[in-house]
Design an enzyme around this catalytic site. Structure first.
Site, mmCIF file in Angstrom:
data_model
loop_
_atom_site.group_PDB
_atom_site.id
_atom_site.type_symbol
_atom_site.label_atom_id
_atom_site.label_comp_id
_atom_site.label_asym_id
_atom_site.label_seq_id
_atom_site.Cartn_x
_atom_site.Cartn_y
_atom_site.Cartn_z
ATOM 1 N N HIS A 267 4.202 7.302 -8.615
ATOM 2 C CA HIS A 267 3.081 7.863 -9.373
ATOM 3 C C HIS A 267 2.558 6.830 -10.347
ATOM 4 C CE1 HIS A 267 0.713 10.667 -11.781
ATOM 5 N NE2 HIS A 267 0.749 11.421 -10.710
ATOM 6 N N ASP A 318 3.232 16.041 -4.357
ATOM 7 C CA ASP A 318 2.854 16.206 -2.947
ATOM 8 C C ASP A 318 4.050 16.290 -2.006
ATOM 9 O OD1 ASP A 318 -0.017 16.075 -3.277
ATOM 10 O OD2 ASP A 318 0.343 14.023 -3.927
HETATM 11 N N1 COA Z 1 6.577 3.764 -1.365
HETATM 12 C C1 COA Z 1 6.915 2.448 -1.366
HETATM 13 N N2 COA Z 1 6.615 1.627 -2.370
HETATM 14 C C2 COA Z 1 5.969 2.152 -3.416
HETATM 15 C C3 COA Z 1 5.612 3.496 -3.487
HETATM 16 C C4 COA Z 1 5.928 4.306 -2.394
HETATM 17 N N3 COA Z 1 5.595 5.592 -2.369
HETATM 18 N N4 COA Z 1 4.983 3.721 -4.646
HETATM 19 C C5 COA Z 1 4.938 2.547 -5.287
HETATM 20 N N5 COA Z 1 5.532 1.605 -4.543
HETATM 21 C C6 COA Z 1 5.693 0.194 -4.892
HETATM 22 C C7 COA Z 1 4.465 -0.606 -4.533
HETATM 23 O O1 COA Z 1 4.487 -1.095 -3.221
HETATM 24 C C8 COA Z 1 4.500 -1.678 -5.580
HETATM 25 O O2 COA Z 1 5.433 -2.633 -5.185
HETATM 26 P P1 COA Z 1 5.189 -4.184 -5.522
HETATM 27 O O3 COA Z 1 5.129 -4.252 -7.030
HETATM 28 O O4 COA Z 1 6.374 -4.838 -4.927
HETATM 29 O O5 COA Z 1 3.895 -4.542 -4.875
HETATM 30 C C9 COA Z 1 5.053 -0.974 -6.797
HETATM 31 O O6 COA Z 1 5.823 0.103 -6.299
HETATM 32 C C10 COA Z 1 3.980 -0.430 -7.704
HETATM 33 O O7 COA Z 1 3.187 0.459 -6.941
HETATM 34 P P2 COA Z 1 1.626 0.548 -7.041
HETATM 35 O O8 COA Z 1 1.086 1.176 -5.806
HETATM 36 O O9 COA Z 1 1.026 -0.763 -7.448
HETATM 37 O O10 COA Z 1 1.536 1.485 -8.297
HETATM 38 P P3 COA Z 1 0.395 2.465 -8.610
HETATM 39 O O11 COA Z 1 0.624 2.971 -9.965
HETATM 40 O O12 COA Z 1 -0.919 1.855 -8.330
HETATM 41 O O13 COA Z 1 0.684 3.539 -7.483
HETATM 42 C C11 COA Z 1 0.700 5.414 -6.214
HETATM 43 C C12 COA Z 1 0.811 4.860 -7.624
HETATM 44 C C13 COA Z 1 0.745 6.935 -6.331
HETATM 45 C C14 COA Z 1 -0.622 5.027 -5.593
HETATM 46 C C15 COA Z 1 1.878 4.903 -5.351
HETATM 47 O O14 COA Z 1 3.099 5.280 -5.927
HETATM 48 C C16 COA Z 1 1.767 5.404 -3.934
HETATM 49 O O15 COA Z 1 1.026 4.850 -3.134
HETATM 50 N N6 COA Z 1 2.522 6.501 -3.563
HETATM 51 C C17 COA Z 1 2.422 7.045 -2.250
HETATM 52 C C18 COA Z 1 1.200 7.924 -2.113
HETATM 53 C C19 COA Z 1 1.353 9.211 -2.879
HETATM 54 O O16 COA Z 1 2.343 9.913 -2.781
HETATM 55 N N7 COA Z 1 0.301 9.553 -3.624
HETATM 56 C C20 COA Z 1 0.256 10.765 -4.397
HETATM 57 C C21 COA Z 1 0.381 10.489 -5.846
HETATM 58 S S1 COA Z 1 0.535 11.987 -6.779
#
Ligand code: COA
Length: 381
Positions: A267, A318
């Protein structure tokens, strides 16, 4: 004469994804650590005690309703469910395999064309539109599903609340107590969430003084993506792909090795747990046992244990929504629409705030393109 040297121009800071940027003041919901509140009341208390209609009042009016206020809001929402005939006709023209989120986005725009107060942003007109748009989004979700299956839309029942009417209009039968409870809790848990991407994208059109239906259509389009509301559907696809508990570990290893995201985990704001997930986890377990499908919960729980052992990505709202909705008999492409039907209440509360204290949302970009380019005649390019 020598003066102080001019202070250097500060280097512009680019915050990709607006990470950590605070763009608004808001008194609707707050996230502090792993605690979520609506108007200061912990989401746990609201989920354990409330109904969706009480939450709608809380979000829109700022306080829990007294009984006459609740009765009035229920009646208002109830009378707003029926869709204009022209909207139902337009549903019949959409492809049967259209993504329901696209239908909701288009449908919200069409509803705006038929709304008697559509063009006005006056508070009283927006308040009337709010009830209509909230009820009609649910009616639209259910009607599209029925129409695409070759069935007629079903009328809501005044004997049922909002959650019960969601179920009735979708399935053509009244829900039992546990089905009503599950939908009501899901609606409460998804109703608002501070300045998430969809809410922000709803505030942008309203900041230009565009209308409520246009703002909601924008929010719906933003919620659709798999990094946001679309994750619940993606979780179910993953659970179906895994298929059984003994395949979870190998599946996860392969996804992590391919650097794929595990849907339903992680998240932007909660880094140590999403307070909504535990309620859905309980519901998923209960419904799995009651409906004779405990394996979805078992696969989910095993996946959670493995993901959280290896990485600090706790499940988000989710993750357990997916197995909960599956056991309720919802088709996976309606999981995100159900989220939208609930979040409409929060979006609208934010739109009220935006209209009441508006500033045009217009950030800047740090230009990284060429600076000394010139026109080249077409025969010389
Ligand atoms: N699975 C695998 N790796 C994940 C992850 C996941 N669900 N969520 C975060 N990470 C990793 C990223 O790959 C990143 O790794 P890195 O630093 O080595 O590149 C790191 O954690 C930071 O993630 P990032 O996507 O940059 O953080 P964010 O704050 O932008 O992301 C989300 C938040 C929600 C977009 C992300 O956690 C995600 O894509 N989750 C899956 C989709 C999801 O469930 N969305 C609903 C949210 S309520």
């Amino acid at each position: 004469m020598t003066g102080a040297p001019p202070s250097p121009t500060p280097k512009p800071e680019v915050r990709s994804g607006l990470v950590g940027v605070i763009s608004h003041r808001s008194s609707i919901s707050s996230i502090i650590g792993a605690t979520l509140t609506y108007r200061g009341i912990n989401i746990d208390e609201l989920t354990e005690n409330g109904t969706f209609e009480e939450i709608v009042h809380l979000l829109w009016e700022g306080s829990l309703p007294r009984q006459p206020e609740l009765d009035a809001l229920k009646a208002e929402l109830q009378s707003a469910f029926p869709l204009p005939g022209a909207v139902i006709d337009s549903l019949r023209t959409f492809p049967q395999d259209a993504d329901p989120m696209r239908v909701l986005q288009a449908g919200m725009s069409i509803l705006g064309m038929h709304d008697p107060d559509a063009a006005s942003n006056a508070p009283a007109d927006n308040r009337r539109k709010a009830a209509r748009a909230t009820a009609q989004l649910t009616a639209l979700t259910c009607a599209y599903h029925r129409v695409r299956k070759g069935n007629d839309p079903v009328d809501p029942s005044p004997a049922l609340g909002f959650a019960g009417n969601f179920f009735l209009q979708l399935n053509g039968r009244e829900p039992d107590a546990i089905e009503t409870e599950a939908i009501d809790k899901a609606l409460i848990l998804h109703a608002d969430h501070e300045l998430n991407a969809a809410t922000f994208s709803g505030r942008v059109p309203s900041s230009t003084l565009s209308d409520l239906h246009s703002a909601l259509a924008s929010a719906i389009g933003t919620l659709k993506g798999p990094l946001h509301g679309g994750a619940n559907r993606a979780v179910m696809e993953a659970l179906e792909e895994i298929g059984s508990v003994d395949k979870v570990e190998a599946w996860l290893e392969q996804k992590l090795a391919a650097k794929e995201k595990i849907m339903g985990f992680g998240h932007r704001v909660y880094k140590h747990g999403d307070p909504r997930a535990k309620h859905l986890k309980l519901m998923s377990k209960k419904l799995g046992e009651l409906t004779g499908q405990p394996h979805w919960y078992a696969i989910s729980e095993t996946l959670e244990a493995l993901v959280t052992a290896g990485k600090d990505f706790p499940p988000n709202v989710d993750f357990y929504s997916a197995s909960t909705y599956y056991c309720l008999g919802l088709p996976p492409d309606l999981y995100t629409p159900l989220f939208a039907c609930s979040r409409a209440a929060g979006w609208i509360a934010h739109l009220f705030e935006q209209y009441a204290d508006n500033a045009l949302i217009r950030p800047r970009a740090l230009y990284t393109g060429p600076t000394e380019a010139h026109w080249v005649p077409i025969d010389q390019r």
